[in-house]
Write a protein that holds these residues in place. Structure first.
Motif, PDB file in Angstrom:
ATOM      1  N   TYR A 346      -3.582 -22.319  17.525  1.00  0.00           N
ATOM      2  CA  TYR A 346      -3.960 -22.114  18.915  1.00  0.00           C
ATOM      3  C   TYR A 346      -4.441 -20.680  19.166  1.00  0.00           C
ATOM      4  O   TYR A 346      -4.012 -19.739  18.482  1.00  0.00           O
ATOM      5  CB  TYR A 346      -2.770 -22.430  19.826  1.00  0.00           C
ATOM      6  CG  TYR A 346      -2.075 -23.714  19.463  1.00  0.00           C
ATOM      7  CD1 TYR A 346      -2.774 -24.917  19.455  1.00  0.00           C
ATOM      8  CD2 TYR A 346      -0.733 -23.731  19.097  1.00  0.00           C
ATOM      9  CE1 TYR A 346      -2.145 -26.100  19.113  1.00  0.00           C
ATOM     10  CE2 TYR A 346      -0.091 -24.907  18.759  1.00  0.00           C
ATOM     11  CZ  TYR A 346      -0.801 -26.087  18.761  1.00  0.00           C
ATOM     12  OH  TYR A 346      -0.179 -27.253  18.407  1.00  0.00           O
ATOM     13  N   GLN A 347      -5.295 -20.547  20.154  1.00  0.00           N
ATOM     14  CA  GLN A 347      -5.840 -19.247  20.527  1.00  0.00           C
ATOM     15  C   GLN A 347      -5.858 -19.106  22.044  1.00  0.00           C
ATOM     16  O   GLN A 347      -6.173 -20.059  22.762  1.00  0.00           O
ATOM     17  CB  GLN A 347      -7.259 -19.061  19.975  1.00  0.00           C
ATOM     18  CG  GLN A 347      -7.334 -19.035  18.455  1.00  0.00           C
ATOM     19  CD  GLN A 347      -8.746 -18.795  17.953  1.00  0.00           C
ATOM     20  OE1 GLN A 347      -9.723 -18.947  18.691  1.00  0.00           O
ATOM     21  NE2 GLN A 347      -8.867 -18.396  16.690  1.00  0.00           N
ATOM     22  N   GLU A 348      -5.529 -17.913  22.499  1.00  0.00           N
ATOM     23  CA  GLU A 348      -5.524 -17.616  23.928  1.00  0.00           C
ATOM     24  C   GLU A 348      -6.806 -16.872  24.296  1.00  0.00           C
ATOM     25  O   GLU A 348      -7.097 -15.809  23.716  1.00  0.00           O
ATOM     26  CB  GLU A 348      -4.316 -16.759  24.282  1.00  0.00           C
ATOM     27  CG  GLU A 348      -4.288 -16.327  25.740  1.00  0.00           C
ATOM     28  CD  GLU A 348      -3.197 -15.325  26.024  1.00  0.00           C
ATOM     29  OE1 GLU A 348      -2.936 -15.078  27.215  1.00  0.00           O
ATOM     30  OE2 GLU A 348      -2.609 -14.787  25.055  1.00  0.00           O
ATOM     31  N   PRO A 349      -7.592 -17.392  25.231  1.00  0.00           N
ATOM     32  CA  PRO A 349      -8.810 -16.679  25.644  1.00  0.00           C
ATOM     33  C   PRO A 349      -8.458 -15.319  26.263  1.00  0.00           C
ATOM     34  O   PRO A 349      -7.595 -15.224  27.141  1.00  0.00           O
ATOM     35  CB  PRO A 349      -9.432 -17.617  26.681  1.00  0.00           C
ATOM     36  CG  PRO A 349      -8.834 -18.962  26.407  1.00  0.00           C
ATOM     37  CD  PRO A 349      -7.450 -18.690  25.904  1.00  0.00           C
ATOM     38  N   VAL A 350      -9.132 -14.280  25.790  1.00  0.00           N
ATOM     39  CA  VAL A 350      -8.915 -12.934  26.304  1.00  0.00           C
ATOM     40  C   VAL A 350     -10.092 -12.494  27.161  1.00  0.00           C
ATOM     41  O   VAL A 350      -9.935 -12.035  28.290  1.00  0.00           O
ATOM     42  CB  VAL A 350      -8.684 -11.936  25.157  1.00  0.00           C
ATOM     43  CG1 VAL A 350      -8.511 -10.520  25.701  1.00  0.00           C
ATOM     44  CG2 VAL A 350      -7.466 -12.336  24.338  1.00  0.00           C
ATOM     45  N   SER A 354     -14.035 -13.622  23.331  1.00  0.00           N
ATOM     46  CA  SER A 354     -12.987 -13.346  22.352  1.00  0.00           C
ATOM     47  C   SER A 354     -11.721 -14.110  22.700  1.00  0.00           C
ATOM     48  O   SER A 354     -11.453 -14.402  23.868  1.00  0.00           O
ATOM     49  CB  SER A 354     -12.685 -11.845  22.273  1.00  0.00           C
ATOM     50  OG  SER A 354     -12.151 -11.384  23.497  1.00  0.00           O
ATOM     51  N   CYS A 355     -10.953 -14.401  21.654  1.00  0.00           N
ATOM     52  CA  CYS A 355      -9.672 -15.090  21.803  1.00  0.00           C
ATOM     53  C   CYS A 355      -8.628 -14.391  20.952  1.00  0.00           C
ATOM     54  O   CYS A 355      -8.940 -13.761  19.934  1.00  0.00           O
ATOM     55  CB  CYS A 355      -9.788 -16.558  21.379  1.00  0.00           C
ATOM     56  SG  CYS A 355     -10.837 -17.576  22.425  1.00  0.00           S
ATOM     57  N   ARG A 356      -7.400 -14.508  21.354  1.00  0.00           N
ATOM     58  CA  ARG A 356      -6.278 -13.935  20.612  1.00  0.00           C
ATOM     59  C   ARG A 356      -5.518 -15.053  19.908  1.00  0.00           C
ATOM     60  O   ARG A 356      -5.082 -16.009  20.550  1.00  0.00           O
ATOM     61  CB  ARG A 356      -5.333 -13.200  21.564  1.00  0.00           C
ATOM     62  CG  ARG A 356      -4.117 -12.563  20.874  1.00  0.00           C
ATOM     63  CD  ARG A 356      -3.155 -12.000  21.904  1.00  0.00           C
ATOM     64  NE  ARG A 356      -2.480 -13.057  22.651  1.00  0.00           N
ATOM     65  CZ  ARG A 356      -1.358 -13.667  22.256  1.00  0.00           C
ATOM     66  NH1 ARG A 356      -0.802 -13.341  21.095  1.00  0.00           N
ATOM     67  NH2 ARG A 356      -0.813 -14.604  23.008  1.00  0.00           N
ATOM     68  N   PRO A 357      -5.360 -14.965  18.576  1.00  0.00           N
ATOM     69  CA  PRO A 357      -4.574 -16.005  17.891  1.00  0.00           C
ATOM     70  C   PRO A 357      -3.114 -15.955  18.322  1.00  0.00           C
ATOM     71  O   PRO A 357      -2.535 -14.877  18.487  1.00  0.00           O
ATOM     72  CB  PRO A 357      -4.742 -15.658  16.410  1.00  0.00           C
ATOM     73  CG  PRO A 357      -5.089 -14.210  16.387  1.00  0.00           C
ATOM     74  CD  PRO A 357      -5.864 -13.937  17.644  1.00  0.00           C
ATOM     75  N   ILE A 358      -2.530 -17.106  18.508  1.00  0.00           N
ATOM     76  CA  ILE A 358      -1.139 -17.216  18.948  1.00  0.00           C
ATOM     77  C   ILE A 358      -0.244 -17.378  17.719  1.00  0.00           C
ATOM     78  O   ILE A 358      -0.442 -18.288  16.905  1.00  0.00           O
ATOM     79  CB  ILE A 358      -0.962 -18.406  19.900  1.00  0.00           C
ATOM     80  CG1 ILE A 358      -1.829 -18.202  21.157  1.00  0.00           C
ATOM     81  CG2 ILE A 358       0.495 -18.577  20.288  1.00  0.00           C
ATOM     82  CD1 ILE A 358      -1.810 -19.387  22.104  1.00  0.00           C
ATOM     83  N   HIS A 359       0.724 -16.498  17.584  1.00  0.00           N
ATOM     84  CA  HIS A 359       1.649 -16.569  16.453  1.00  0.00           C
ATOM     85  C   HIS A 359       2.618 -17.735  16.642  1.00  0.00           C
ATOM     86  O   HIS A 359       2.924 -18.133  17.766  1.00  0.00           O
ATOM     87  CB  HIS A 359       2.419 -15.260  16.301  1.00  0.00           C
ATOM     88  CG  HIS A 359       3.037 -15.085  14.957  1.00  0.00           C
ATOM     89  ND1 HIS A 359       4.282 -15.591  14.626  1.00  0.00           N
ATOM     90  CD2 HIS A 359       2.576 -14.474  13.836  1.00  0.00           C
ATOM     91  CE1 HIS A 359       4.561 -15.291  13.378  1.00  0.00           C
ATOM     92  NE2 HIS A 359       3.553 -14.602  12.865  1.00  0.00           N
ATOM     93  N   SER A 360       3.111 -18.244  15.534  1.00  0.00           N
ATOM     94  CA  SER A 360       4.004 -19.402  15.591  1.00  0.00           C
ATOM     95  C   SER A 360       5.266 -19.120  16.400  1.00  0.00           C
ATOM     96  O   SER A 360       5.787 -20.001  17.091  1.00  0.00           O
ATOM     97  CB  SER A 360       4.385 -19.841  14.171  1.00  0.00           C
ATOM     98  OG  SER A 360       3.247 -20.291  13.468  1.00  0.00           O
ATOM     99  N   THR A 361       5.760 -17.891  16.342  1.00  0.00           N
ATOM    100  CA  THR A 361       6.990 -17.574  17.073  1.00  0.00           C
ATOM    101  C   THR A 361       6.773 -17.552  18.583  1.00  0.00           C
ATOM    102  O   THR A 361       7.755 -17.541  19.339  1.00  0.00           O
ATOM    103  CB  THR A 361       7.542 -16.208  16.647  1.00  0.00           C
ATOM    104  OG1 THR A 361       6.505 -15.222  16.738  1.00  0.00           O
ATOM    105  CG2 THR A 361       8.051 -16.275  15.231  1.00  0.00           C
ATOM    106  N   GLU A 362       5.521 -17.567  19.027  1.00  0.00           N
ATOM    107  CA  GLU A 362       5.253 -17.629  20.460  1.00  0.00           C
ATOM    108  C   GLU A 362       5.308 -19.057  20.988  1.00  0.00           C
ATOM    109  O   GLU A 362       5.218 -19.271  22.196  1.00  0.00           O
ATOM    110  CB  GLU A 362       3.882 -17.019  20.763  1.00  0.00           C
ATOM    111  CG  GLU A 362       3.760 -15.544  20.410  1.00  0.00           C
ATOM    112  CD  GLU A 362       2.386 -14.990  20.759  1.00  0.00           C
ATOM    113  OE1 GLU A 362       2.083 -14.885  21.958  1.00  0.00           O
ATOM    114  OE2 GLU A 362       1.615 -14.692  19.826  1.00  0.00           O
TER     115      GLU A 362
END
Length: 459
Positions: A346-350, A354-362
């Motif tokens: 998953y990625q969060e739109p910034v 551009s997007c920020r990759p979401i780490h598994s711990t999130e």
């Protein structure tokens, strides 16, 4: 590289037809999808024509084989004829090839380097989440539901057994150190997933409550994901529903513990926070779901399965409740555990571009189940087929001494494997010798999958 070198020679050897094997075993009812085949070998072996009349007449016991049958059908028929011949069940140095122990609980270290048999019905009932790919490939190629008893598995079983039921001799002597949290590591195809599945099989037959995650990577890939402002984490309701559906299976197969499980009360009375449902958004005016007084763990799981907005909250609550259960032993077993230490899909739109990759711990579900800094029994197995990459030795929220390295086959284990493949006609008797199976062992460096692939290529 090794497969490329041997590809030319494989075209001159009577091979196996993976499609026929799949057809023969599809009716057995495995609770997992068919295993992919090695196309380079399959293509070369498909070039083989039907056996000649002389070879068709040379079946074991003088049985006439139909000229239209391929090699795998002939092999399957001959194995059926060999079924009652106990003189063939001989391993290295005249040892029995199969153990007489009736279950995994009765195995001793004297049974190492021998094979233990299973039934399809038992495997499907005890491991309804599905069987590891390596186990399916072994069954598919050997045409028998049997697995090698390895010392590494016996050590794992004994470790957790001593936690629940400490032996009397451990009070007077220096007993081996027990570990409540273990991370299985080791080279690819060394048997980590199979060892984990066998441990789950043993624990469930012992009456334990086991939450088994055979594919940890599925928690971080696919489905919907939403940011939850209440927790600051990301909810994955589709994965949460799948987790609950899989975990509810332990209520189905532990029939003899059904009454006990339904009397395990929920110890946490706080309302369960709600999130966005899978594709349906938020509930208006409702942000939590109270659990009725006197609810059990079974009621908790059912609530999460039937209400998509509560699925993630129920999974998180279930993890907390499992830590409080004292009436029966609880084990959490996670395969592909290393997928929880890297970025998710998953990625969060910034910005617009551009997007920020979401780490598994999130992710809320992974965040609840990944930590091992607690007093609960938990075991995770790394999977090097998921392209996670090499992780550092010191992992966050994992004890420093938790990692256990599993080795590939030892020479004694490889000998037992070679004699088993000879018994299952994966190796032809007229070409079998100790020198040749040792060559396979050294060529594959003890890799179980490579040894199985090389076995029919003995010249």
């Amino acid at each position: 590289m090794l497969r490329c070198v041997l590809k030319a020679s494989s075209t001159t050897i009577g091979g196996r037809c993976s499609e026929t094997l799949a057809a023969c075993w599809r009716g057995r009812g495995f609770s997992a999808k068919p295993t992919p085949t090695k196309s380079s070998v399959a293509k070369s072996k498909k070039k083989m024509g039907a056996p000649s009349e002389d070879s068709a007449m040379s079946g074991s016991g003088g049985v006439v084989e139909h000229p239209d049958l391929d090699d795998d059908q002939i092999r399957l028929r001959r194995l059926q004829e060999d079924g009652n011949d106990k003189s063939l069940d001989v391993g290295p140095n005249g040892r029995p090839l199969f153990t007489s122990a009736p279950s995994l609980s009765h195995l001793t270290h004297k049974d190492s380097c021998s094979y233990v048999g299973f039934t399809i019905e038992d495997l499907n009932a005890t491991l309804p989440e599905g069987l590891p790919d390596g186990m399916l490939m072994e069954f598919d190629d050997s045409l028998r539901t049997a697995l090698l008893v390895r010392k590494s598995f016996l050590d794992l079983r004994d470790n957790f057994s001593r936690i629940v039921d400490p032996p009397s001799w451990s009070l007077n002597t220096k007993a081996p150190k027990v570990r409540k949290q273990i991370v299985l590591d080791g080279p690819r195809s060394c048997g980590k997933s199979i060892a984990l599945a066998l441990l789950v099989h043993w624990a469930r037959n012992e009456g334990w409550l086991v939450l088994y995650v055979p594919k940890g990577r599925s928690w971080t890939h696919g489905g919907y994901f939403y940011g939850n402002p209440q927790t600051g984490l990301w909810d994955t309701p589709v994965q949460a529903e799948n987790i609950l559906k899989a975990s509810s299976f332990f209520f189905d197969f532990l029939k003899f513990n059904e009454s006990l499980l339904q009397h395990l009360p929920c110890q946490i009375n706080d309302p369960i926070p709600l999130g966005e449902g899978a594709g349906v958004g938020w509930l208006k005016g409702v942000d939590s779901m109270p659990m009725p007084e006197g609810s059990t763990l079974y009621d908790l799981v059912v609530a999460g399965m039937t209400r998509t907005h509560a699925a993630v909250g129920v999974v998180v609550r279930l993890r907390k409740e499992l830590s409080i259960v004292k009436d029966i032993p609880v084990l959490i077993a996670v395969d592909q555990y290393n997928s929880w230490f890297t970025f998710s899909e998953y990625q969060e739109p910034v910005t617009v571009r551009s997007c920020r990759p979401i780490h598994s711990t999130e992710l809320a579900t992974v965040n609840a189940f990944r930590p091992m800094m607690h007093n609960d029994m938990m075991i995770g197995a790394f999977s090097h087929s998921t392209a996670v990459g090499k992780l550092r030795k010191e992992l966050p929220d994992v004890p420093l001494d938790a990692r256990v390295d599993l080795s590939r086959y030892s020479l004694d284990e490889a000998a037992a494997v070679a004699y088993y493949y000879l018994r299952q006609r994966l190796i032809r008797r007229e070409v079998f010798s100790e020198e040749k199976w040792r060559k396979i062992y050294y060529l594959s460096n003890g890799n179980g999958a490579e040894m199985r692939w090389l076995a029919p290529l003995i010249l």
